[in-house]
Design an enzyme around this catalytic site. Structure first.
Site, PDB file in Angstrom:
ATOM      1  N   LYS A  43      18.484 -17.048 -64.262  1.00 42.99           N
ATOM      2  CA  LYS A  43      19.162 -17.474 -65.495  1.00 42.99           C
ATOM      3  C   LYS A  43      20.628 -17.823 -65.229  1.00 42.99           C
ATOM      4  CE  LYS A  43      16.320 -14.806 -68.710  1.00 42.99           C
ATOM      5  NZ  LYS A  43      16.286 -13.895 -69.859  1.00 42.99           N
ATOM      6  N   GLY A  44      21.271 -17.065 -64.357  1.00 41.78           N
ATOM      7  CA  GLY A  44      22.700 -17.271 -64.078  1.00 41.78           C
ATOM      8  C   GLY A  44      23.500 -16.070 -64.531  1.00 41.78           C
ATOM      9  N   ALA A  45      24.450 -15.644 -63.689  1.00 36.37           N
ATOM     10  CA  ALA A  45      25.097 -14.344 -63.904  1.00 36.37           C
ATOM     11  C   ALA A  45      26.598 -14.422 -64.143  1.00 36.37           C
ATOM     12  CB  ALA A  45      24.823 -13.454 -62.696  1.00 36.37           C
ATOM     13  N   HIS A 104      13.768 -10.492 -64.608  1.00 38.26           N
ATOM     14  CA  HIS A 104      13.142  -9.228 -65.030  1.00 38.26           C
ATOM     15  C   HIS A 104      12.644  -9.356 -66.456  1.00 38.26           C
ATOM     16  CE1 HIS A 104      16.687  -8.617 -62.435  1.00 38.26           C
ATOM     17  NE2 HIS A 104      15.859  -7.886 -61.738  1.00 38.26           N
ATOM     18  N   ASP A 156      22.645 -18.081 -52.263  1.00 40.32           N
ATOM     19  CA  ASP A 156      22.816 -17.707 -53.671  1.00 40.32           C
ATOM     20  C   ASP A 156      23.686 -18.751 -54.373  1.00 40.32           C
ATOM     21  OD1 ASP A 156      21.421 -15.351 -53.307  1.00 40.32           O
ATOM     22  OD2 ASP A 156      23.188 -14.070 -53.229  1.00 40.32           O
ATOM     23  N   MET A 157      23.534 -18.850 -55.683  1.00 37.62           N
ATOM     24  CA  MET A 157      24.399 -19.780 -56.428  1.00 37.62           C
ATOM     25  C   MET A 157      25.471 -18.972 -57.150  1.00 37.62           C
ATOM     26  SD  MET A 157      25.025 -22.919 -56.869  1.00 37.62           S
ATOM     27  CE  MET A 157      23.603 -23.963 -56.536  1.00 37.62           C
ATOM     28  N   ARG A 195      28.633  -7.450 -62.428  1.00 39.00           N
ATOM     29  CA  ARG A 195      27.729  -8.440 -63.030  1.00 39.00           C
ATOM     30  C   ARG A 195      26.451  -7.758 -63.529  1.00 39.00           C
ATOM     31  NH1 ARG A 195      29.669 -11.715 -58.804  1.00 39.00           N
ATOM     32  NH2 ARG A 195      27.852 -11.408 -57.497  1.00 39.00           N
ATOM     33  N   ARG A 229      15.002 -20.836 -55.719  1.00 40.08           N
ATOM     34  CA  ARG A 229      14.882 -19.599 -56.499  1.00 40.08           C
ATOM     35  C   ARG A 229      15.477 -19.908 -57.881  1.00 40.08           C
ATOM     36  NH1 ARG A 229      19.058 -15.486 -54.845  1.00 40.08           N
ATOM     37  NH2 ARG A 229      17.659 -14.684 -53.257  1.00 40.08           N
TER      38      ARG A 229
HETATM   39  P1  FDA Z   1      17.616 -10.826 -68.984  1.00 32.18           P
HETATM   40  O1  FDA Z   1      19.061 -10.662 -68.670  1.00 32.18           O
HETATM   41  O2  FDA Z   1      17.234 -11.414 -70.280  1.00 32.18           O
HETATM   42  O3  FDA Z   1      16.924  -9.425 -68.791  1.00 32.18           O
HETATM   43  C1  FDA Z   1      15.574  -9.188 -69.105  1.00 32.18           C
HETATM   44  C2  FDA Z   1      15.334  -7.688 -69.054  1.00 32.18           C
HETATM   45  O4  FDA Z   1      15.504  -7.238 -67.696  1.00 32.18           O
HETATM   46  C3  FDA Z   1      16.348  -6.890 -69.856  1.00 32.18           C
HETATM   47  O5  FDA Z   1      15.923  -6.736 -71.164  1.00 32.18           O
HETATM   48  C4  FDA Z   1      16.392  -5.592 -69.096  1.00 32.18           C
HETATM   49  O6  FDA Z   1      15.313  -4.764 -69.436  1.00 32.18           O
HETATM   50  C5  FDA Z   1      16.216  -6.018 -67.675  1.00 32.18           C
HETATM   51  N1  FDA Z   1      17.501  -6.236 -66.998  1.00 32.18           N
HETATM   52  C6  FDA Z   1      18.083  -7.413 -66.667  1.00 32.18           C
HETATM   53  N2  FDA Z   1      19.247  -7.205 -66.027  1.00 32.18           N
HETATM   54  C7  FDA Z   1      19.417  -5.878 -65.993  1.00 32.18           C
HETATM   55  C8  FDA Z   1      20.429  -5.047 -65.449  1.00 32.18           C
HETATM   56  N3  FDA Z   1      21.494  -5.551 -64.842  1.00 32.18           N
HETATM   57  N4  FDA Z   1      20.284  -3.713 -65.584  1.00 32.18           N
HETATM   58  C9  FDA Z   1      19.203  -3.181 -66.172  1.00 32.18           C
HETATM   59  N5  FDA Z   1      18.198  -3.916 -66.700  1.00 32.18           N
HETATM   60  C10 FDA Z   1      18.311  -5.242 -66.605  1.00 32.18           C
HETATM   61  N6  FDA Z   1      22.348 -15.141 -60.578  1.00 32.18           N
HETATM   62  C11 FDA Z   1      23.165 -16.119 -60.141  1.00 32.18           C
HETATM   63  O7  FDA Z   1      24.004 -16.607 -60.904  1.00 32.18           O
HETATM   64  N7  FDA Z   1      23.064 -16.578 -58.852  1.00 32.18           N
HETATM   65  C12 FDA Z   1      22.138 -16.091 -57.989  1.00 32.18           C
HETATM   66  O8  FDA Z   1      22.073 -16.539 -56.832  1.00 32.18           O
HETATM   67  C13 FDA Z   1      21.265 -15.051 -58.448  1.00 32.18           C
HETATM   68  N8  FDA Z   1      20.323 -14.520 -57.632  1.00 32.18           N
HETATM   69  C14 FDA Z   1      19.393 -13.640 -58.159  1.00 32.18           C
HETATM   70  C15 FDA Z   1      18.337 -13.191 -57.361  1.00 32.18           C
HETATM   71  C16 FDA Z   1      17.342 -12.401 -57.926  1.00 32.18           C
HETATM   72  C17 FDA Z   1      16.213 -11.938 -57.064  1.00 32.18           C
HETATM   73  C18 FDA Z   1      17.410 -12.033 -59.299  1.00 32.18           C
HETATM   74  C19 FDA Z   1      16.330 -11.222 -59.944  1.00 32.18           C
HETATM   75  C20 FDA Z   1      18.477 -12.440 -60.053  1.00 32.18           C
HETATM   76  C21 FDA Z   1      19.486 -13.222 -59.501  1.00 32.18           C
HETATM   77  N9  FDA Z   1      20.571 -13.628 -60.255  1.00 32.18           N
HETATM   78  C22 FDA Z   1      21.409 -14.603 -59.768  1.00 32.18           C
HETATM   79  C23 FDA Z   1      20.878 -12.946 -61.534  1.00 32.18           C
HETATM   80  C24 FDA Z   1      20.288 -13.684 -62.715  1.00 32.18           C
HETATM   81  O9  FDA Z   1      20.964 -14.903 -62.889  1.00 32.18           O
HETATM   82  C25 FDA Z   1      20.410 -12.851 -63.999  1.00 32.18           C
HETATM   83  O10 FDA Z   1      21.754 -12.606 -64.268  1.00 32.18           O
HETATM   84  C26 FDA Z   1      19.678 -11.543 -63.958  1.00 32.18           C
HETATM   85  O11 FDA Z   1      18.469 -11.648 -63.275  1.00 32.18           O
HETATM   86  C27 FDA Z   1      19.367 -11.043 -65.384  1.00 32.18           C
HETATM   87  O12 FDA Z   1      18.563 -11.953 -66.026  1.00 32.18           O
HETATM   88  P2  FDA Z   1      16.979 -11.754 -66.324  1.00 32.18           P
HETATM   89  O13 FDA Z   1      16.307 -13.001 -65.904  1.00 32.18           O
HETATM   90  O14 FDA Z   1      16.512 -10.528 -65.670  1.00 32.18           O
HETATM   91  O15 FDA Z   1      16.897 -11.711 -67.892  1.00 32.18           O
END
Ligand code: FDA
Length: 303
Positions: free
Chosen positions: A183-185, A223, A130-131, A284, A180
């Site tokens: 977007k980044g968390a 998502h 993971d990052m 997060r 993978r």
């Molecule tokens: P966005 O945040 O725009 O969400 C799109 C839609 O998805 C929202 O409108 C909502 O409906 C739904 N959604 C998203 N998050 C939600 C939540 N928490 N609760 C409810 N609904 C939600 N980050 C990182 O920095 N390092 C990493 O290694 C990883 N690894 C990782 C693995 C996998 C399998 C996933 C899916 C995600 C990660 N992430 C991550 C997290 C990623 O960076 C990001 O923060 C989240 O996926 C939310 O971004 P979306 O791309 O979903 O878009």
């Protein structure tokens, strides 16, 4: 505002202790976490696998400050790999390097990652690093390159919110890395990351296109229905089959969408976190969608 505050809280010790100890905290976290024990995670993996999903298991933990804890995390991951094989459970694993000791000593984390990769290679399994926050991007990429593991055993994550990611992707692709894309968390300053969501999304599409064209197998982790649609359209337009990439989503988030993609013939891998150190991960998830906070509280009082 609320997002920043929740991310700030995710790194604080006092609320962590408070929430981890409370049954309320555990009930809130249950939406995003398979459980506190490996048994809980194994049940979740079996359920998901029976429905047709692929899985990656994450033993929760990060920012470890003592070598003893890093060793314990390494030991747990080795035993997870053994258990998956012993019971013929199909699942990759996902790991944070600060859980393996990166914040203490890079060489220590490297040794642990190497041991885990060796075991995974023996079982033909796959380890995803993971990052974490930008404080660790360089070190994470360094270790990823330093560990002697084949590219089909060890993969990495790239975050589209970082300005540097385009260059990182270019270099990683030259090296045959499996990526993978997410977007980044984390909370990042505007000097390092796009502050506007529209720019993060635009960069995501740009990087997704590079990954899909590379010919290697990558993971599109989001998502976001617009980014998923953009990926599908791009893949179709370039004759890239559904077996050449996979979508990845987090346990408990947009379950209907996960099923729809599966029904439409896409490969979907669910990231299943488990363990007692769920606080930072949980915060997060709340920060990504602060409306979750209200939703969770409302459901709690309805029970
Ligand atoms: P966005 O945040 O725009 O969400 C799109 C839609 O998805 C929202 O409108 C909502 O409906 C739904 N959604 C998203 N998050 C939600 C939540 N928490 N609760 C409810 N609904 C939600 N980050 C990182 O920095 N390092 C990493 O290694 C990883 N690894 C990782 C693995 C996998 C399998 C996933 C899916 C995600 C990660 N992430 C991550 C997290 C990623 O960076 C990001 O923060 C989240 O996926 C939310 O971004 P979306 O791309 O979903 O878009």
């Amino acid at each position: 505002m609320l997002r920043s505050f929740l991310l700030y809280l995710s790194e604080r010790e006092a609320p962590r202790k408070l929430l981890l100890r409370s049954s309320l905290g555990r009930r809130l976290a249950a939406r995003f976490i398979a459980g506190e024990e490996l048994e809980d995670a194994v049940s979740a993996v079996r359920r998901l696998a029976a429905a047709g999903f692929a899985v990656t298991l994450d033993y929760l933990g990060e920012s470890v400050r003592e070598a003893r804890q890093a060793e314990e995390a390494c030991r747990v991951y080795l035993s997870i790999l053994d258990r998956l094989v012993a019971e013929s459970i199909q699942s990759h694993i996902s790991i944070k390097l600060t859980q393996l000791g990166l914040a203490i000593d890079e060489a220590l984390a490297c040794r642990h990652l190497e041991a885990i990769c060796q075991r995974a290679a023996q079982y033909r399994n796959f380890v995803r690093v993971d990052m974490e926050s930008s404080a660790y991007t360089d070190a994470t990429l360094r270790l990823f390159r330093a560990v002697k593991a084949p590219r089909d055993v060890l993969g990495i994550v790239i975050q589209s919110y970082l300005y540097r990611s385009e260059k990182d992707v270019q270099e990683l692709l030259k090296d045959g890395a499996r990526i993978r894309l997410c977007k980044g968390a984390y909370q990042e300053p505007p000097e390092l990351a796009f502050p506007r969501k529209a720019d993060v999304d635009r960069n995501y599409v740009k990087l997704m296109e590079k990954l899909l064209l590379s010919g290697h197998s990558h993971a599109i982790a989001t998502h976001d229905p617009r980014l998923i649609a953009a990926t599908q359209t791009f893949a179709r337009a370039h004759g890239i089959g559904v077996d050449r990439f996979e979508f990845q989503m987090l346990y408990g988030i947009r379950r209907r969408l996960q099923e729809e993609l599966l029904d439409r013939g896409y490969r979907v891998r669910v990231y299943v976190p488990y363990g007692r150190q769920w606080y930072a991960y949980f915060m997060r998830r709340l920060a990504e969608r602060p409306a979750n906070l209200l939703f969770l509280l409302r459901n709690l009082f309805r029970r």
